[in-house]
Write a protein that holds these residues in place. Sequence first.
Motif, PDB file in Angstrom:
ATOM      1  N   ALA A 212       0.843  -1.204   0.000  1.00 44.25           N
ATOM      2  CA  ALA A 212       0.000   0.000   0.000  1.00 44.25           C
ATOM      3  C   ALA A 212       0.877   1.253   0.000  1.00 44.25           C
ATOM      4  O   ALA A 212       0.547   2.258  -0.642  1.00 44.25           O
ATOM      5  CB  ALA A 212      -0.935  -0.002   1.212  1.00 44.25           C
ATOM      6  N   TRP A 213       1.990   1.180   0.688  1.00 42.98           N
ATOM      7  CA  TRP A 213       2.903   2.326   0.699  1.00 42.98           C
ATOM      8  C   TRP A 213       3.431   2.565  -0.720  1.00 42.98           C
ATOM      9  O   TRP A 213       3.447   3.692  -1.216  1.00 42.98           O
ATOM     10  CB  TRP A 213       4.068   2.063   1.665  1.00 42.98           C
ATOM     11  N   ALA A 214       3.844   1.468  -1.359  1.00 46.26           N
ATOM     12  CA  ALA A 214       4.381   1.575  -2.718  1.00 46.26           C
ATOM     13  C   ALA A 214       3.318   2.154  -3.659  1.00 46.26           C
ATOM     14  O   ALA A 214       3.606   3.045  -4.473  1.00 46.26           O
ATOM     15  CB  ALA A 214       4.833   0.200  -3.205  1.00 46.26           C
ATOM     16  N   LEU A 215       2.089   1.682  -3.523  1.00 48.77           N
ATOM     17  CA  LEU A 215       1.017   2.180  -4.397  1.00 48.77           C
ATOM     18  C   LEU A 215       0.792   3.678  -4.178  1.00 48.77           C
ATOM     19  O   LEU A 215       0.630   4.442  -5.142  1.00 48.77           O
ATOM     20  CB  LEU A 215      -0.284   1.408  -4.127  1.00 48.77           C
ATOM     21  N   SER A 216       0.823   4.127  -2.941  1.00 47.46           N
ATOM     22  CA  SER A 216       0.590   5.555  -2.700  1.00 47.46           C
ATOM     23  C   SER A 216       1.718   6.383  -3.329  1.00 47.46           C
ATOM     24  O   SER A 216       1.478   7.459  -3.872  1.00 47.46           O
ATOM     25  CB  SER A 216       0.407   5.850  -1.207  1.00 47.46           C
ATOM     26  N   CYS A 217       2.948   5.852  -3.288  1.00 51.17           N
ATOM     27  CA  CYS A 217       4.059   6.565  -3.933  1.00 51.17           C
ATOM     28  C   CYS A 217       3.863   6.613  -5.451  1.00 51.17           C
ATOM     29  O   CYS A 217       4.132   7.644  -6.090  1.00 51.17           O
ATOM     30  CB  CYS A 217       5.395   5.886  -3.621  1.00 51.17           C
TER      31      CYS A 217
ATOM     32  N   SER B 122      -2.004  10.566  -1.330  1.00 48.55           N
ATOM     33  CA  SER B 122      -2.959   9.751  -0.571  1.00 48.55           C
ATOM     34  C   SER B 122      -2.260   9.346   0.719  1.00 48.55           C
ATOM     35  O   SER B 122      -1.169   9.825   1.015  1.00 48.55           O
ATOM     36  CB  SER B 122      -3.314   8.512  -1.397  1.00 48.55           C
ATOM     37  N   VAL B 123      -2.867   8.447   1.474  1.00 47.09           N
ATOM     38  CA  VAL B 123      -2.194   7.971   2.683  1.00 47.09           C
ATOM     39  C   VAL B 123      -2.310   6.458   2.791  1.00 47.09           C
ATOM     40  O   VAL B 123      -3.365   5.887   2.496  1.00 47.09           O
ATOM     41  CB  VAL B 123      -2.737   8.691   3.942  1.00 47.09           C
ATOM     42  N   GLU B 124      -1.204   5.835   3.182  1.00 50.61           N
ATOM     43  CA  GLU B 124      -1.208   4.378   3.385  1.00 50.61           C
ATOM     44  C   GLU B 124      -1.895   4.041   4.699  1.00 50.61           C
ATOM     45  O   GLU B 124      -1.667   4.697   5.720  1.00 50.61           O
ATOM     46  CB  GLU B 124       0.239   3.876   3.433  1.00 50.61           C
ATOM     47  N   ILE B 125      -2.765   3.039   4.661  1.00 50.27           N
ATOM     48  CA  ILE B 125      -3.321   2.495   5.899  1.00 50.27           C
ATOM     49  C   ILE B 125      -3.045   1.004   5.807  1.00 50.27           C
ATOM     50  O   ILE B 125      -3.874   0.231   5.336  1.00 50.27           O
ATOM     51  CB  ILE B 125      -4.834   2.799   6.026  1.00 50.27           C
ATOM     52  N   GLY B 126      -1.836   0.643   6.160  1.00 52.08           N
ATOM     53  CA  GLY B 126      -1.421  -0.747   5.980  1.00 52.08           C
ATOM     54  C   GLY B 126      -0.291  -1.076   6.930  1.00 52.08           C
ATOM     55  O   GLY B 126      -0.272  -0.620   8.077  1.00 52.08           O
ATOM     56  N   SER B 127       0.693  -1.825   6.411  1.00 49.77           N
ATOM     57  CA  SER B 127       1.718  -2.375   7.302  1.00 49.77           C
ATOM     58  C   SER B 127       2.722  -1.348   7.806  1.00 49.77           C
ATOM     59  O   SER B 127       3.381  -1.585   8.812  1.00 49.77           O
ATOM     60  CB  SER B 127       2.457  -3.502   6.595  1.00 49.77           C
ATOM     61  N   VAL B 128       2.865  -0.217   7.102  1.00 44.45           N
ATOM     62  CA  VAL B 128       3.763   0.796   7.667  1.00 44.45           C
ATOM     63  C   VAL B 128       3.087   1.408   8.892  1.00 44.45           C
ATOM     64  O   VAL B 128       3.685   1.558   9.958  1.00 44.45           O
ATOM     65  CB  VAL B 128       4.122   1.886   6.634  1.00 44.45           C
ATOM     66  N   MET B 129       1.788   1.694   8.751  1.00 41.62           N
ATOM     67  CA  MET B 129       1.060   2.313   9.861  1.00 41.62           C
ATOM     68  C   MET B 129       0.855   1.331  11.023  1.00 41.62           C
ATOM     69  O   MET B 129       0.988   1.699  12.182  1.00 41.62           O
ATOM     70  CB  MET B 129      -0.300   2.827   9.357  1.00 41.62           C
ATOM     71  N   PHE B 130       0.546   0.086  10.696  1.00 37.73           N
ATOM     72  CA  PHE B 130       0.126  -0.842  11.768  1.00 37.73           C
ATOM     73  C   PHE B 130       1.015  -2.072  11.954  1.00 37.73           C
ATOM     74  O   PHE B 130       0.734  -2.898  12.814  1.00 37.73           O
ATOM     75  CB  PHE B 130      -1.301  -1.352  11.473  1.00 37.73           C
TER      76      PHE B 130
ATOM     77  N   LEU C 240      -5.078  -5.592   6.471  1.00 33.31           N
ATOM     78  CA  LEU C 240      -5.436  -5.037   5.171  1.00 33.31           C
ATOM     79  C   LEU C 240      -4.367  -4.046   4.727  1.00 33.31           C
ATOM     80  O   LEU C 240      -3.784  -3.344   5.549  1.00 33.31           O
ATOM     81  CB  LEU C 240      -6.780  -4.303   5.248  1.00 33.31           C
ATOM     82  N   GLU C 241      -4.131  -4.018   3.416  1.00 32.29           N
ATOM     83  CA  GLU C 241      -3.196  -3.040   2.840  1.00 32.29           C
ATOM     84  C   GLU C 241      -4.029  -2.044   2.051  1.00 32.29           C
ATOM     85  O   GLU C 241      -4.386  -2.294   0.897  1.00 32.29           O
ATOM     86  CB  GLU C 241      -2.188  -3.737   1.911  1.00 32.29           C
ATOM     87  N   LEU C 242      -4.381  -0.928   2.683  1.00 30.50           N
ATOM     88  CA  LEU C 242      -5.265   0.034   2.025  1.00 30.50           C
ATOM     89  C   LEU C 242      -4.532   1.340   1.734  1.00 30.50           C
ATOM     90  O   LEU C 242      -3.558   1.696   2.395  1.00 30.50           O
ATOM     91  CB  LEU C 242      -6.477   0.331   2.919  1.00 30.50           C
ATOM     92  N   VAL C 243      -5.024   2.039   0.706  1.00 32.25           N
ATOM     93  CA  VAL C 243      -4.572   3.401   0.416  1.00 32.25           C
ATOM     94  C   VAL C 243      -5.810   4.282   0.451  1.00 32.25           C
ATOM     95  O   VAL C 243      -6.775   4.046  -0.283  1.00 32.25           O
ATOM     96  CB  VAL C 243      -3.911   3.491  -0.974  1.00 32.25           C
TER      97      VAL C 243
ATOM     98  N   HIS D 292       5.005   6.045  10.423  1.00 31.41           N
ATOM     99  CA  HIS D 292       4.587   6.408   9.068  1.00 31.41           C
ATOM    100  C   HIS D 292       4.795   7.885   8.760  1.00 31.41           C
ATOM    101  O   HIS D 292       4.936   8.267   7.612  1.00 31.41           O
ATOM    102  CB  HIS D 292       3.124   6.011   8.817  1.00 31.41           C
ATOM    103  N   PHE D 293       4.853   8.721   9.808  1.00 32.92           N
ATOM    104  CA  PHE D 293       5.021  10.154   9.542  1.00 32.92           C
ATOM    105  C   PHE D 293       6.428  10.501   9.036  1.00 32.92           C
ATOM    106  O   PHE D 293       6.575  11.411   8.237  1.00 32.92           O
ATOM    107  CB  PHE D 293       4.732  10.974  10.802  1.00 32.92           C
ATOM    108  N   THR D 294       7.443   9.795   9.551  1.00 33.65           N
ATOM    109  CA  THR D 294       8.811  10.236   9.239  1.00 33.65           C
ATOM    110  C   THR D 294       9.752   9.148   8.712  1.00 33.65           C
ATOM    111  O   THR D 294      10.905   9.443   8.396  1.00 33.65           O
ATOM    112  CB  THR D 294       9.470  10.865  10.501  1.00 33.65           C
TER     113      THR D 294
END
Length: 467
Positions: free
Chosen positions: A369-374, A384-392, A405-408, A453-455
């Motif tokens: 999801a991070w890759a997709l947002s990039c 957009s913002v990743e809501i997936g494994s970087v965040m959680f 879930l790997e969401l954007v 995920h912020f930094t």
Amino acid sequence: MTGPDPHFTTIIEPFRIKAVEPIRFTTREQRQAALEAAGYNLFGLHADDVLIDLLTDSGTGAMSSEQWAGMQRGDESYAGGRSFFRFEAAVQGITGLKQVLPTHQGRAAERILCGVALKPGDIVPNNTHFDTTRANVEAVGAVALDLPIVEARRPAAEHPFKGNMDVEALKQVLEREGVRVPLVMLTVTNNSGGGQPVSMANMRAVSAVCHEHGVPLFLDCCRYAENAYFIKLREEGYADKTPREIAREMFALVDGATMSAKKDGMANIGGFLALNDDGLAEKARNLLILSEGFPTYGGLAGYDLEALAVGLEEALEEPYLRYRLRSVEYLGERLKAADIPLVLPTGGHAIYLDAGALLPHVPGSEYPAWALSCVLYLEGGVRSVEIGSVMFGRQPDGSEKPAALELVRLAFPRRTYTQSHVDYLAEVLLHVGAMRERIRGVRMTQAPAVLRHFTARFEPAHGALVV
Ligand code: F0G
């Protein structure tokens, strides 16, 4: 009449534009350089390098001319300012709740509520806690327990009220652990669960169970107006009620509410804690004075209170709500037609792409999801913002576990973008969807101890994001 002539079916923006803010076009090369400089973290971009900014719908919307006019009337008195009383009347009028404490934003209301109502070892059930709510519950040593219905965990499962709480599960918690539960919360709409609404029937059932056990119920009501409009559209018996009447009925079922007014308050900053319990309100006011400010401004300027008093009402206007929900739904329809996996049905404030399903070849360890947002930024200048494994993904013991879930999330600021912006977005998303097999994952190169995920910084795991 609440819409255009019924002969015409096009849903238009129910406003005309009085002030404009230019957006800057960039080339793919410039965006590639900006991404590298930001360590492949969209939070690190300069906003000027973003064309369509869907990072959040929080505080990023446009205010109306009435709100700006209200700001000119702001009373900056330290105590007892006129603007506070206008704000208080607006909140009381919509919610029916007695005690109104302004705060600078939602998380301050959450912190104060948790500070006065919780103790270590307590449990707070919620349909799904937003991250700041969870953090505030956990900060006092209590447990934040998510009890969504099963459909909420399945992105493609269509359900009109996917934000509902599992009432049976709540009953069991209250029967087994009732003494440890000082309050229950419902988040409307359920942001972490896809911006999905909660039905009136579910709120009624949750309220009844809570009150049978003598436990107060609080709404996290950031997007109360969107939730009310979903009820009007989808729940039997509400088609002829106004969003305001529906909102009033929602609030009549609860004992209090926390609000980030940066959402359905239609302002750039602000929030509140509202409740009926005078004793708890007194304790909360003392905590408010300690960190936010005197109870008639609570960390806000008088002009902010004016903007909110107007905005809270404007959020309930039907033409606005129809246009808002329809913009999101329209984009969802375009994606669905192109087989781009997303959370369905579409929510009120955002589209949630299912990156796990779109990029099955990218392992969880390479943050799909991070890759997709990039890639959305690289290809179309969309943030957009990743809501997936970087965040959680990081566990309390420091180990790593891919998120469920790997969401954007693509969140729409209010009254900010037009139909052609949405058409452009659809074009970018379809373009990225068509190149899904060429998208590769990322590797984390640097991460802070908390809220990474912020930094955190990243690099492409296979030489480039798109091969
Ligand atoms: N509750 C919900 C459901 C939220 O969505 C947010 C904020 C908060 C509480 C906290 O409010 O930011 O004013 O302190 N959500 C934003 C978002 C940040 O992007 O979804 P806050």
